[in-house]
Design an enzyme around this catalytic site. Structure first.
Site, PDB file in Angstrom:
ATOM      1  N   ASN A 118      30.756  50.913 -27.126  1.00 61.32           N
ATOM      2  CA  ASN A 118      30.550  51.373 -25.748  1.00 61.32           C
ATOM      3  C   ASN A 118      29.343  50.663 -25.113  1.00 61.32           C
ATOM      4  OD1 ASN A 118      30.861  52.929 -23.312  1.00 61.32           O
ATOM      5  ND2 ASN A 118      31.908  54.457 -24.564  1.00 61.32           N
ATOM      6  N   HIS A 144      30.282  47.052 -26.388  1.00 57.55           N
ATOM      7  CA  HIS A 144      30.950  46.885 -27.688  1.00 57.55           C
ATOM      8  C   HIS A 144      30.292  45.844 -28.608  1.00 57.55           C
ATOM      9  CE1 HIS A 144      33.830  49.728 -26.429  1.00 57.55           C
ATOM     10  NE2 HIS A 144      34.728  48.939 -25.863  1.00 57.55           N
ATOM     11  N   HIS A 219      38.833  51.007 -32.226  1.00 59.75           N
ATOM     12  CA  HIS A 219      39.285  50.865 -30.839  1.00 59.75           C
ATOM     13  C   HIS A 219      40.815  50.691 -30.748  1.00 59.75           C
ATOM     14  CE1 HIS A 219      39.132  49.738 -26.632  1.00 59.75           C
ATOM     15  NE2 HIS A 219      37.811  49.860 -26.622  1.00 59.75           N
ATOM     16  N   TYR A 221      44.598  51.153 -29.626  1.00 60.17           N
ATOM     17  CA  TYR A 221      45.362  51.585 -28.455  1.00 60.17           C
ATOM     18  C   TYR A 221      46.654  52.184 -28.994  1.00 60.17           C
ATOM     19  CZ  TYR A 221      42.504  48.573 -25.392  1.00 60.17           C
ATOM     20  OH  TYR A 221      41.475  47.983 -24.699  1.00 60.17           O
ATOM     21  N   ASP A 285      38.399  56.599 -18.190  1.00 61.50           N
ATOM     22  CA  ASP A 285      37.556  55.724 -19.009  1.00 61.50           C
ATOM     23  C   ASP A 285      36.227  56.463 -19.155  1.00 61.50           C
ATOM     24  OD1 ASP A 285      36.507  53.623 -20.401  1.00 61.50           O
ATOM     25  OD2 ASP A 285      36.745  52.119 -18.826  1.00 61.50           O
ATOM     26  N   GLN A 321      35.502  58.591 -26.349  1.00 56.87           N
ATOM     27  CA  GLN A 321      35.794  57.859 -25.114  1.00 56.87           C
ATOM     28  C   GLN A 321      37.307  57.864 -24.926  1.00 56.87           C
ATOM     29  OE1 GLN A 321      33.399  56.394 -23.136  1.00 56.87           O
ATOM     30  NE2 GLN A 321      34.666  55.235 -21.700  1.00 56.87           N
ATOM     31  N   GLU A 349      38.271  56.866 -28.627  1.00 58.07           N
ATOM     32  CA  GLU A 349      37.263  56.245 -29.482  1.00 58.07           C
ATOM     33  C   GLU A 349      36.204  57.280 -29.831  1.00 58.07           C
ATOM     34  OE1 GLU A 349      35.973  52.833 -27.018  1.00 58.07           O
ATOM     35  OE2 GLU A 349      37.827  53.282 -25.989  1.00 58.07           O
TER      36      GLU A 349
HETATM   37  C1  BGC Z   1      35.880  50.850 -22.488  1.00 59.33           C
HETATM   38  C2  BGC Z   1      36.606  50.204 -21.350  1.00 59.33           C
HETATM   39  C3  BGC Z   1      36.909  48.784 -21.726  1.00 59.33           C
HETATM   40  C4  BGC Z   1      37.725  48.802 -22.994  1.00 59.33           C
HETATM   41  C5  BGC Z   1      38.089  47.433 -23.473  1.00 59.33           C
HETATM   42  C6  BGC Z   1      36.744  50.799 -23.681  1.00 59.33           C
HETATM   43  O1  BGC Z   1      36.080  51.348 -24.774  1.00 59.33           O
HETATM   44  O2  BGC Z   1      35.483  52.151 -22.177  1.00 59.33           O
HETATM   45  O3  BGC Z   1      35.849  50.247 -20.164  1.00 59.33           O
HETATM   46  O4  BGC Z   1      37.595  48.122 -20.719  1.00 59.33           O
HETATM   47  O5  BGC Z   1      37.023  49.464 -23.983  1.00 59.33           O
HETATM   48  O6  BGC Z   1      37.007  46.634 -23.545  1.00 59.33           O
END
Ligand code: BGC
Length: 384
Positions: A118, A144, A219, A221, A285, A321, A349
């Site tokens: 983050n 990140h 992270h 998806y 987000d 997150q 996350e």
């Molecule tokens: C963030 C997003 C970002 C994404 C990919 C997420 O953890 O909160 O803002 O675009 O990661 O980088």
């Protein structure tokens, strides 16, 4: 009139017994699957990095056929195959089938993110009055872990096999003092374990030789209907969080933790992700403040009605997150040639709050020499 009632009755009985058959079929399928499937943990080559480093792909399989593929490049969860209510497997994470995809720019698909997951505001923080400058890789902020975060490093294989609670793989990475601007040599390890009772557990550990900050997460998806099959707006989400951290336009917390009640941020009872997303500028987000604090507890539950898949996330982290793939725009082609459009995946996350190094009131992310950073997040799967 009477005849019509009869026809209705006969039809109703037929429908009930047919659905019984379907259910039986699913059970038989599951039983067959149990007989032929065994817990296993295997290694194969996933290719080489441009500078010639060998990268491997580990496959963890459990007795119900759940299969997790992980690579030591970025500690990435490459795929996760999970059965639907009829026992049919689908890969429920977005990503790439080949190493090449992960070597290029991508939005952290499946990756272990660190040293600080983050954002860190203005890409800087202070420890004992010493300022540490980080890469501003997200506007003026740091995101990140920087330019080459943990997601782009080749981790070392420490252990793989069927042991302890299931099929497991352990990887380690040493982030050197000064890497991406962070102080201290940080020795990290991540263990993925797939258990017999359909849990994928990720454990993180770290130790430092100098005071530093740490915040690790995964992270992934997710799309519980199957990766690339459409958007995730119909998934039903429950979050065990009464509050979220309010952010500025750069997504840096202002310091206010606001109540979700009577707002589109409220997922304390099951809600489809899409039902109020239009009222949230840019999409979700946001970091949610978990009611459980830093105690291992249920943080989130997601149900996908067409497949029946349910994912529960349990964590000992204070925040999560929730990100709805707002920046996916069809420019990435992932596994099986699927094109990832906006909202095709969601991330949950588990982590500390964004910008904690600059927010003394947030739970601390400081790690001192002699202390051990140890956290766990568990993803549990079943159907309905
Ligand atoms: C963030 C997003 C970002 C994404 C990919 C997420 O953890 O909160 O803002 O675009 O990661 O980088």
């Amino acid at each position: 009139m009477k005849a019509r009632v009869w026809i209705k009755l006969v039809l109703a009985v037929a429908v009930i017994s047919m659905s019984g058959c379907e259910k039986k079929g699913a059970t038989v399928k599951k039983q067959e699957a149990k007989e032929i499937r065994q817990m296993s943990a295997n290694t194969e080559s996933f290719g080489k990095t441009p500078d010639g480093k060998q990268v491997d792909l580990y496959t963890l399989t459990n007795n119900n056929g759940i299969r997790a593929r992980i690579t030591n490049f970025g500690g990435i969860l490459v795929s996760l195959e999970v059965p639907d209510r009829d026992g049919n497997l689908a890969d429920i994470t977005l990503g790439f089938g080949k190493l090449d995809g992960y070597l290029g720019e991508h939005p952290y698909f499946g990756a272990i993110v660190g040293r600080y997951a983050n954002r860190i505001g203005k890409a800087a923080f202070k420890l004992d009055n010493v300022e540490y400058k980080l890469a501003a890789n997200n506007g003026e902020n740091h995101l990140h872990g920087g330019i080459k975060g943990f997601d782009k490093k080749v981790w070392r294989l420490e252990d793989i096999g069927v042991k302890g609670e299931g099929a497991m793989v352990k990887m380690s990475y040493i982030s050197e003092d000064g890497e991406e601007g962070y102080p201290g040599n940080l020795a990290c390890s991540v263990i993925y374990t797939l258990t017999e009772d359909d849990k994928l557990q990720i454990s993180y550990e770290a130790e430092t030789d100098k005071k530093t900050v740490v915040n690790l997460t995964n992270h992934s998806y997710f799309n519980l209907a199957g990766q690339g099959s459409g958007d995730i707006l119909g998934h039903e989400l429950t979050l065990n969080a009464d509050k979220y951290t309010v952010v500025d336009e750069g997504l840096i917390p202002t310091g206010e933790n606001r109540n979700v009640e009577d707002t589109p941020m409220d997922f304390t009872t099951p809600m489809t992700i899409g039902s109020r997303i239009g009222q949230v500028e840019g999409g979700y987000d946001h970091n949610y403040v978990l009611n459980s604090g830093s105690t291992l507890a249920l943080a989130a539950k997601v149900y996908e009605p067409t497949s029946g898949r349910i994912m529960e996330i349990h964590t000992d982290q204070p925040g999560v997150q929730f990100y709805t793939g707002n920046f996916l725009d069809g420019s990435i082609t992932g596994k099986a040639g699927k094109v990832y459009q906006k909202h095709y995946g969601f991330c949950l996350e588990t982590q500390h709050f964004p910008d904690s190094p600059n927010k003394p009131d947030f739970p601390s992310v400081v790690l001192q020499p002699g202390q051990k950073y140890a956290t766990v997040t568990v993803y549990k799967f079943y159907t309905n």
